[in-house]
Design an enzyme around this catalytic site. Structure first.
Site, PDB file in Angstrom:
ATOM      1  N   HIS A  82       0.888  -1.106   0.056  1.00 60.04           N
ATOM      2  CA  HIS A  82      -0.046   0.058   0.076  1.00 60.04           C
ATOM      3  C   HIS A  82       1.007   1.122  -0.046  1.00 60.04           C
ATOM      4  O   HIS A  82       1.821   1.313   0.777  1.00 60.04           O
ATOM      5  CB  HIS A  82      -0.989   0.029   1.099  1.00 60.04           C
ATOM      6  CG  HIS A  82      -1.751   1.304   1.153  1.00 60.04           C
ATOM      7  ND1 HIS A  82      -2.888   1.259   0.741  1.00 60.04           N
ATOM      8  CD2 HIS A  82      -1.538   2.512   1.882  1.00 60.04           C
ATOM      9  CE1 HIS A  82      -3.481   2.391   0.921  1.00 60.04           C
ATOM     10  NE2 HIS A  82      -2.906   3.187   1.799  1.00 60.04           N
ATOM     11  N   ASP A 161     -15.115   2.925   8.282  1.00 58.04           N
ATOM     12  CA  ASP A 161     -14.393   3.830   7.876  1.00 58.04           C
ATOM     13  C   ASP A 161     -15.000   4.780   6.779  1.00 58.04           C
ATOM     14  O   ASP A 161     -14.647   5.779   6.780  1.00 58.04           O
ATOM     15  CB  ASP A 161     -13.002   3.059   7.066  1.00 58.04           C
ATOM     16  CG  ASP A 161     -12.206   4.224   6.375  1.00 58.04           C
ATOM     17  OD1 ASP A 161     -11.415   4.765   7.188  1.00 58.04           O
ATOM     18  OD2 ASP A 161     -12.101   4.022   5.243  1.00 58.04           O
ATOM     19  N   ARG A 168     -15.019  12.977   8.913  1.00 58.40           N
ATOM     20  CA  ARG A 168     -13.463  13.566   9.077  1.00 58.40           C
ATOM     21  C   ARG A 168     -13.297  14.700   8.319  1.00 58.40           C
ATOM     22  O   ARG A 168     -12.570  15.930   8.418  1.00 58.40           O
ATOM     23  CB  ARG A 168     -12.455  12.696   8.987  1.00 58.40           C
ATOM     24  CG  ARG A 168     -12.210  11.697  10.364  1.00 58.40           C
ATOM     25  CD  ARG A 168     -11.229  10.493  10.016  1.00 58.40           C
ATOM     26  NE  ARG A 168     -10.166  11.046   9.653  1.00 58.40           N
ATOM     27  CZ  ARG A 168      -9.441   9.846   9.026  1.00 58.40           C
ATOM     28  NH1 ARG A 168      -9.569   8.985   8.594  1.00 58.40           N
ATOM     29  NH2 ARG A 168      -7.808  10.724   8.720  1.00 58.40           N
ATOM     30  N   SER A 183      -7.676   3.919   9.686  1.00 59.29           N
ATOM     31  CA  SER A 183      -8.279   4.039   8.417  1.00 59.29           C
ATOM     32  C   SER A 183      -7.605   3.076   7.240  1.00 59.29           C
ATOM     33  O   SER A 183      -8.316   2.163   6.932  1.00 59.29           O
ATOM     34  CB  SER A 183      -8.544   5.340   7.772  1.00 59.29           C
ATOM     35  OG  SER A 183      -8.971   5.487   6.503  1.00 59.29           O
ATOM     36  N   LYS A 187      -8.531  -1.063   6.613  1.00 56.81           N
ATOM     37  CA  LYS A 187      -8.758  -1.736   4.863  1.00 56.81           C
ATOM     38  C   LYS A 187      -7.837  -2.743   4.583  1.00 56.81           C
ATOM     39  O   LYS A 187      -8.249  -3.750   4.023  1.00 56.81           O
ATOM     40  CB  LYS A 187      -9.079  -0.503   4.109  1.00 56.81           C
ATOM     41  CG  LYS A 187     -10.193   0.304   4.202  1.00 56.81           C
ATOM     42  CD  LYS A 187     -10.275   1.552   3.516  1.00 56.81           C
ATOM     43  CE  LYS A 187      -9.377   2.651   4.231  1.00 56.81           C
ATOM     44  NZ  LYS A 187      -9.386   3.938   3.555  1.00 56.81           N
TER      45      LYS A 187
HETATM   46  N1  URA Z   1      -6.106   7.325   3.377  1.00 59.12           N
HETATM   47  C1  URA Z   1      -6.888   6.703   4.018  1.00 59.12           C
HETATM   48  O1  URA Z   1      -7.593   5.523   3.588  1.00 59.12           O
HETATM   49  N2  URA Z   1      -7.445   7.009   5.315  1.00 59.12           N
HETATM   50  C2  URA Z   1      -6.854   8.301   5.549  1.00 59.12           C
HETATM   51  O2  URA Z   1      -7.433   8.576   6.686  1.00 59.12           O
HETATM   52  C3  URA Z   1      -6.060   9.015   4.877  1.00 59.12           C
HETATM   53  C4  URA Z   1      -5.592   8.405   3.664  1.00 59.12           C
END
Ligand code: URA
Ligand code: CA
Length: 442
Positions: A82, A161, A168, A183, A187
């Site tokens: 990632h 999320d 947010r 976050s 995932k």
């Molecule tokens: N990417 C994400 O998936 N979440 C965040 O909070 C910031 C960047």
């Protein structure tokens, strides 16, 4: 404990229990906790943070708010990668076929671009016929057969999320290290791989602007991964200039192919080499980074990585002929060179500005539902430290709109600073963060 009491507890910086954290996350996802209370909670976290234990529990609760992916039908140690997002960050597309060709099951779920950063799924969709919306069953079958696939991240993962991120965004709580770390990691973990390699970008084109914040984010994510039994290693890499030479979609596919043919940007290659070696190490194929790097080079040199990319394109329904004939990719109507206005050395490049310029040309989106133009973008063959001569072409702009092309040509020169005295390039790879600790690499 009431929700108000939980908010109050965090407001004073106290440690929340597992039950309190679950109440907040599940209550909000189920709609029992209103936005105004969650907003206050998120702001309290923004100011007071969460410790390692709270963060692991918070992330686990986010994961448990929805479905998770079961990859157990795939043999071997499954590894994911990632990036926290950058400009000309064309790493994933060559990296997945490289490690897959060396036997590591590379199960990659990617996202689309947003704002000034590009997304792997958009880039891949410039390959005619390439399908990214693939069922998990088909994904598993493809990885079992050819070891690698890149698909679009499922919408069913981590509903908490989705809801929290949207809140947010409108409550000025995006830029919180524990909230970003949970976050991203929720995932990644829900996506089901055994090991995760993270590329945390730092610099003017990245989320994290300074090394200290990047190191904190990387450490938080590695700790979450280790707490939730995913072997996780993070690298902090430079985003003070575009990583590769191409910024856009089809032109980044062309650079990915160049890399697989042993060409392309040297800095882009070095990040791929390091992350690839780490994936091979985590996947149990090699013991050391040196062995891993040697294998990455070999897979490129002997053509097996390029062959693997061809197999992946074919398995996902794309036209593999694009590898040998890139004119089959979407083409922009106008191409114009960017000419250096003065002689000297490149001292500074505004990576975010270049990402925004590509977005302005149509290569990126501001809102999630916007349609993008896969053919447009920018190409630069100069990096910080390079010498330029007045009148020399230093890049190309690809556009489909003549007015936008002219405006882009005017704007682009302001994104470079050329000075008279020689300059040196910034470091490329700053730190490696793992369960063993932090290793300085520059
Ligand atoms: N990417 C994400 O998936 N979440 C965040 O909070 C910031 C960047
Ligand atoms: Ca990305």
């Amino acid at each position: 404990m009431s929700i108000v009491d939980i908010i109050e507890k965090k407001k004073y910086g106290n440690h929340l229990t597992e039950e309190e954290i679950k109440n907040i996350v599940f209550g909000y996802t189920d709609g029992k906790i209103p936005d105004y209370q969650m907003s206050a909670f998120l702001m309290a976290v923004w100011f007071k943070g969460m410790d390692e234990n709270e963060l692991a529990i918070f992330t686990k609760a986010m994961i448990d708010s929805g479905k998770t992916i079961d990859l157990s039908r795939i043999e071997g140690i499954k590894v994911d990668k990632h990036s926290s997002g950058g400009v000309a960050d064309t790493v994933t597309i060559p990296l997945i076929p490289i490690v897959a060709s060396l036997g590591v099951p590379a199960c990659k779920m990617s996202g689309r671009g947003l704002g000034h950063t590009g997304g792997t799924i958009d880039k891949l969709e410039s390959i005619p016929g390439f399908r990214t919306e693939i069922s998990i069953e088909e994904f598993v079958n493809i990885v079992n057969r050819i070891k690698g696939a890149i698909i679009s991240q499922s919408n069913e993962l981590v509903p908490a999320d989705k809801k929290i991120y949207a809140l947010r965004d409108v409550t000025s709580t995006v830029d919180s290290i524990p909230l970003i770390a949970s976050s991203i990691m929720s995932k990644k973990i829900a996506a089901g791989t055994d090991a995760i390699v993270l590329d945390v970008k730092v610099g003017n084109g990245a989320f994290m602007q300074d090394l200290d914040s990047a190191l904190k984010l990387a450490t938080a994510m590695v700790n979450i991964g280790q707490s939730l039994n995913r072997n996780t290693v993070a690298y902090i890499t430079d985003m003070n200039q575009p990583l590769g030479n191409a910024i856009g979609n089809s032109i980044e596919i062309i650079e990915a192919i160049d890399i697989l043919k042993g060409n392309g940007s040297q800095r882009l290659f070095e990040v791929i080499e390091t992350l690839g070696a780490e994936m091979l190490r985590l996947g149990g194929v090699v013991d050391t980074m040196e062995e891993g790097k040697a294998l990455v080079k070999k897979a490129i040199k002997d053509g097996s990585a390029l062959k693997k990319f061809e197999e992946i394109i074919e398995a996902q329904g794309g036209n593999k002929e694009i590898i040998y004939n890139t004119s089959l990719l979407p083409q922009a109507k106008f191409k114009k060179d960017v000419i250096a206005a003065q002689s000297g050395y490149i001292n500074r490049i505004d990576a975010k500005g270049l990402g925004k310029l590509a977005q302005f040309l149509g290569a990126g989106r501001e809102r999630k539902d916007e349609v993008i133009d896969l053919s447009v973008g920018l190409f630069f063959n100069k990096k910080i430290g390079d010498k330029v001569e007045k009148g020399e072409p230093i890049g190309t702009i690809l556009a489909n709109d003549a007015t936008k092309l002219e405006e882009a040509l005017n704007r682009v020169m302001k994104l470079f600073e050329v000075v008279e005295t020689p300059t040196s390039p910034p470091p490329l790879i700053y730190y490696r963060v793992s369960k063993e600790g932090v290793q300085k690499l520059f």
